[in-house]
Design a protein around this motif. Structure first.
Motif, mmCIF file in Angstrom:
data_model
loop_
_atom_site.group_PDB
_atom_site.id
_atom_site.type_symbol
_atom_site.label_atom_id
_atom_site.label_comp_id
_atom_site.label_asym_id
_atom_site.label_seq_id
_atom_site.Cartn_x
_atom_site.Cartn_y
_atom_site.Cartn_z
ATOM 1 N N PHE A 137 0.423 -1.040 0.208
ATOM 2 C CA PHE A 137 -0.145 -0.089 0.171
ATOM 3 C C PHE A 137 0.770 1.446 0.035
ATOM 4 C CE2 PHE A 137 0.877 -0.600 4.315
ATOM 5 C CZ PHE A 137 0.529 0.272 5.395
ATOM 6 N N SER A 138 0.029 2.597 -0.407
ATOM 7 C CA SER A 138 0.711 3.433 -0.126
ATOM 8 C C SER A 138 0.049 4.615 0.248
ATOM 9 C CB SER A 138 1.324 4.258 -1.058
ATOM 10 O OG SER A 138 2.121 5.566 -1.409
ATOM 11 N N TYR A 139 0.367 5.340 1.128
ATOM 12 C CA TYR A 139 -0.405 6.587 1.497
ATOM 13 C C TYR A 139 -1.190 7.423 0.901
ATOM 14 C CZ TYR A 139 0.653 4.419 6.616
ATOM 15 O OH TYR A 139 0.921 3.539 7.257
ATOM 16 N N ASP A 140 0.841 8.256 -0.351
ATOM 17 C CA ASP A 140 -0.052 8.608 -1.041
ATOM 18 C C ASP A 140 -0.694 8.803 -2.655
ATOM 19 O OD1 ASP A 140 1.055 10.538 1.142
ATOM 20 O OD2 ASP A 140 3.321 9.513 0.507
ATOM 21 N N VAL A 141 -0.285 7.735 -3.185
ATOM 22 C CA VAL A 141 -0.354 7.486 -4.421
ATOM 23 C C VAL A 141 -1.137 5.889 -4.424
ATOM 24 C CG1 VAL A 141 1.810 6.243 -5.298
ATOM 25 C CG2 VAL A 141 0.534 7.228 -7.028
#
Length: 174
Positions: free
Chosen positions: A142-146
């Motif tokens: 996962f990514s918090y930004d993208v």
């Protein structure tokens, strides 16, 4: 979350999970002053609250650090909150950090099991066994930004005229 990382839509990267007898409270601890999320242990319902409820000698919560709430899973007789309890940065994608879930945990909202039949409780126990396997299954990123579920290759104009369901990538659930 938007693809460009709109700051008004920023996701929390560090949180604290408060386990009260009647609710779970997720509090952001990454320096933001956002709302807390309250999840009822009675039925799994969610609402935003301004602050963590007061603690007392009767309501002593267990507190732990988490890195995200994946979701709430509603099963036959109860709901479960799935949280990320540990993560590992494995690289970047266009300059945005990408994390691998190192550990996750299901927290039961099992007060609803009190009124269940013996058959429902047995079925729920089988579902719980599957959840225990899911907790130890590797490979969630996962990514918090993208949004890392989208392709980066340009899509031909003729394809964008198809309905969205027809444009999904193979390998992703529809």
């Amino acid at each position: 979350m938007t693809e460009k990382g709109d700051p008004s839509q920023k996701l929390y990267t560090r949180m604290r999970l408060w386990e009260f007898p009647d609710e779970y409270v997720v509090e952001p601890t990454d320096g933001s002053c956002g709302s807390c999320m309250e999840i009822s242990r009675k039925d799994g319902s969610v609402k935003l609250i301004d602050e963590v409820p007061d603690c007392s000698s009767v309501r002593v919560p267990k507190i732990q650090k988490i890195f995200g709430v994946i979701g709430i899973l509603k099963l036959l007789a109860g709901s479960y909150v799935l949280v990320i309890t540990d993560r590992e940065c494995v690289g970047t994608y266009f300059g945005h950090p990408i994390f691998k879930v190192s550990s996750m945990k299901f927290f039961p909202c099992d007060h609803s099991l009190m009124n269940s039949t013996a058959e429902e409780k047995n079925t729920e126990a089988q579902f719980k066994a599957l959840l225990n396997v899911a907790e130890t299954t590797p490979g969630l990123y996962f990514s918090y930004d993208v949004n890392i579920t989208l392709r980066t290759a340009p899509v031909p104009e003729r394809v964008t005229s198809f309905p969205a369901l027809c444009r999904t990538q193979p390998g992703f659930p529809q």
